[in-house]
Design an enzyme around this catalytic site. Sequence first.
Site, short mmCIF file in Angstrom:
data_model
loop_
_atom_site.label_atom_id
_atom_site.label_comp_id
_atom_site.label_asym_id
_atom_site.label_seq_id
_atom_site.Cartn_x
_atom_site.Cartn_y
_atom_site.Cartn_z
N HIS A 1 -3.06 1.01 11.74
CA HIS A 1 -2.77 -0.40 11.51
C HIS A 1 -1.28 -0.63 11.38
O HIS A 1 -0.51 0.31 11.19
CB HIS A 1 -3.47 -0.87 10.22
CG HIS A 1 -3.35 0.13 9.10
ND1 HIS A 1 -4.34 1.06 8.83
CD2 HIS A 1 -2.35 0.39 8.22
CE1 HIS A 1 -3.96 1.83 7.82
NE2 HIS A 1 -2.76 1.45 7.43
N ARG B 1 2.72 13.12 9.92
CA ARG B 1 1.43 13.06 9.21
C ARG B 1 0.69 11.84 9.76
O ARG B 1 1.06 10.70 9.49
CB ARG B 1 1.66 12.90 7.71
CG ARG B 1 0.36 12.65 6.92
CD ARG B 1 0.69 12.14 5.54
NE ARG B 1 -0.48 11.85 4.71
CZ ARG B 1 -1.14 10.69 4.70
NH1 ARG B 1 -0.79 9.71 5.51
NH2 ARG B 1 -2.16 10.51 3.88
N ASP C 1 -1.75 9.27 9.74
CA ASP C 1 -2.52 8.64 8.67
C ASP C 1 -3.85 8.08 9.17
O ASP C 1 -3.92 7.47 10.23
CB ASP C 1 -1.66 7.49 8.10
CG ASP C 1 -2.34 6.76 6.95
OD1 ASP C 1 -2.70 7.44 5.97
OD2 ASP C 1 -2.53 5.53 7.05
N ASP D 1 0.83 -1.21 0.00
CA ASP D 1 0.00 0.00 0.00
C ASP D 1 0.87 1.26 0.00
O ASP D 1 0.63 2.20 0.77
CB ASP D 1 -0.95 -0.03 1.22
CG ASP D 1 -2.00 1.10 1.16
OD1 ASP D 1 -2.31 1.57 0.05
OD2 ASP D 1 -2.49 1.49 2.24
N GLU E 1 -4.54 13.46 8.94
CA GLU E 1 -5.05 13.08 7.63
C GLU E 1 -6.44 12.51 7.86
O GLU E 1 -6.61 11.35 8.20
CB GLU E 1 -4.14 12.05 6.95
CG GLU E 1 -4.46 11.86 5.49
CD GLU E 1 -5.14 10.55 5.14
OE1 GLU E 1 -5.72 10.44 4.06
OE2 GLU E 1 -5.12 9.62 5.97
N ARG F 1 -4.00 4.37 -8.22
CA ARG F 1 -3.44 5.60 -7.65
C ARG F 1 -1.99 5.79 -8.09
O ARG F 1 -1.45 6.89 -8.04
CB ARG F 1 -3.52 5.56 -6.12
CG ARG F 1 -4.94 5.69 -5.59
CD ARG F 1 -4.99 5.59 -4.08
NE ARG F 1 -4.56 4.27 -3.60
CZ ARG F 1 -4.45 3.95 -2.31
NH1 ARG F 1 -4.73 4.84 -1.39
NH2 ARG F 1 -4.07 2.73 -1.95
#
Length: 695
Positions: free
Chosen positions: A233, A335, A337, A190, A379, A573
């Site tokens: 996670h 950041r 997430d 990811d 985020e 993406r």
Amino acid sequence: MRGGTGIDRAPGRPTRHDGAVIEDARLPPEGHGPSGDATRRLPDVERRRRAAASLRRLLPGLRRDAEAALGGTDAVAFVARVERSYPDVHLPLDALYGRGSGVDALTRRLLRVALDAAAARPPELRALDRRREVDPRWYQDPRMVGYVAYTDRFAGTLAGVTGRLDHLAELGVTYLHLMPLLKPREGENDGGYAVADHDAVDPRLGTMADLEHLAGELRARGMSLCVDLVLNHTAAEHPWARGWLAGDPRYAGFYTAFADREMPDAYEATTPDVFPDRAPGSFTWVPRARGGAGGWVRTTFWDYQWDLDYSNPEVFAAMLGTVLRLAGHGVEILRCDAVPFLGKRLGTNGQNQPEVHDLLQALHALTTVAAPATVLKAEAIVAPEDLVPYLGGHDRYRPECELAYHNQLMVLLWSSLATRDARLATTALRRMAPVPAEASWATYVRCHDDIGWAVSDTDAGAVGWDGPSHRRFLNDFYSGRFPGSFAQGALFQENPETGDARISGSAASLCGISDAVDRGDAGALEAGIRRLLLLHAVVYGYGGVPLLYSGDELALRNDVSYLDDPALADDNRWMHRPWFDDRPFARRRDPSTVEGRLFARLREFAAVRAEQLALHAGAPTDVLETDDPAVLVWRRRHPRSGTFVGLANLSDRPASVDAGLVAGLDTVLSLDGPVPVHDGRAHLPALGFAWLAEP
Ligand code: OTU
């Protein structure tokens, strides 16, 4: 292996960015929430009294410990920070974990972790802490400009980034966000958001020593390093996950699992799928290890990303340790997430629950105590009413994240370009609650993710549009299916059950530059360039920290080379996660090229921005009503510099606004020279914009 069995697939399942559902998310009836609700309902004064009593008990010992660990003025500063932030640590921990008196012991333990981290900070970072205690709102300076890049795609390795710092300096960058760089799992990961080791850098990018070295080089050039903190996670291969699965008592309760489908089904009935096409549902079957854990494990995102269970204080403590170690390596901005998902409640959409804010507040306060040079960026790609609380904008103000992505502004700009109409943007932005003065937006045109159409039904309704049809239109438009569309994007995670989808594609391709180049249409190319610059002009001038996404300064178009890599091919993406290409880069100084035009203008945006005190992010932004539906107008007022007004014509025709809006102001930025004022109107050409300020 993801559990699809027996899940009700009837229409009416929750959709992700569907405003109707977002607005329906309510707390469960009393008695159905976690135990912290009892604490949360106490009057503030009572909760503060408890915290104050707890601090009194703790202070003498803390003073001694701080003196021993830090000594001198650093110890004085540490204790002062604890005294100031104590309620911000204790109150949320009490709400989260305060059964009986355990919260005092937990607070004491976590403050010890903070003290040890403070003591471990190298002298340069302690010096930075000092500076930031003097100038705590440094991130609101108008000189701030962010740049977001994948280390490998931008510069090969962390060491390679050093060779690109001149490029960043030319763009006025003061903040570098390197996409996930901690050691991920093997194979699909990811884009690095499946972390297998929080204490190691991805070996393909370098080592932790390289990261520290780069952070130091950036600091020396006045740039702050931002790194992802993947809180929700870990990879299934992470030592915490392996330990939990094997039954290691140190990791007991780190993840959530159920033996059968009863609870997973109950949760999934109201939780939208994040990745419906390849990872439907929010649980994954993991065979039970002998003497260990297993079952239906909660996996909100991909099946190899196991959700941490923050109802367990040990998980919070472990993540705090991770945060403080990263800060100790020189990371200044974290950041955070996917934060909306940190707290799960049955019967809700599983996002933005009260626990999420408690967790972030406690994490923030403890981070500030240990490493005051550090700030958090949320985020949270959620509806506007759910977004402002991440910046501390709640009934009971308490500091939370200093920064949060302004996904509303981003979505509304793209929506306005497609409709050639700024009314929805004006309405929705005006309806947003103001953010606390010490917090700021991170504004952006594009990022590494898809665009989810977080347009609320209420806002759409206010301009006479139907929310679902408008969101469908935006998907049609930006995937290029809509007749006459200039955009070349692609649908991401189309959900046939709900009709929901999001959009992938680079800013340049979504603005029409790909289409114009393909067709060899010079007029269309000009319009595409103007669109791309217009969006950036709003984002740089809106107030907040603008984040430039790597490649946009060169108008890089979609890149389909990801299709050749089986670990990437299923996630489109990657089409807008470009490899930094030296050929377009070499053209950046040639004003006759697309790259040259973008690059020169973005440099100018940053330079003009740096001189505008009104763009200090602590000043509020007011979006103003206007009588021309094509124009977005925003105003900023700063006590020292006076008024600043931004104008953006999002349509392909000339537009104008009442001249009174810009009376007494000079044009400080535009593509088309000073804004002409005649007949009582201030005029903008098609896709024109301007920043105006008091002389
Ligand atoms: C984030 O995005 C990252 O930006 C993604 O690249 C990751 O895949 C994901 O987390 C998992 O780590 O759903 O479509 O409200 O919208 O966190 C992207 C927040 C996502 C979510 C956001 C998430």
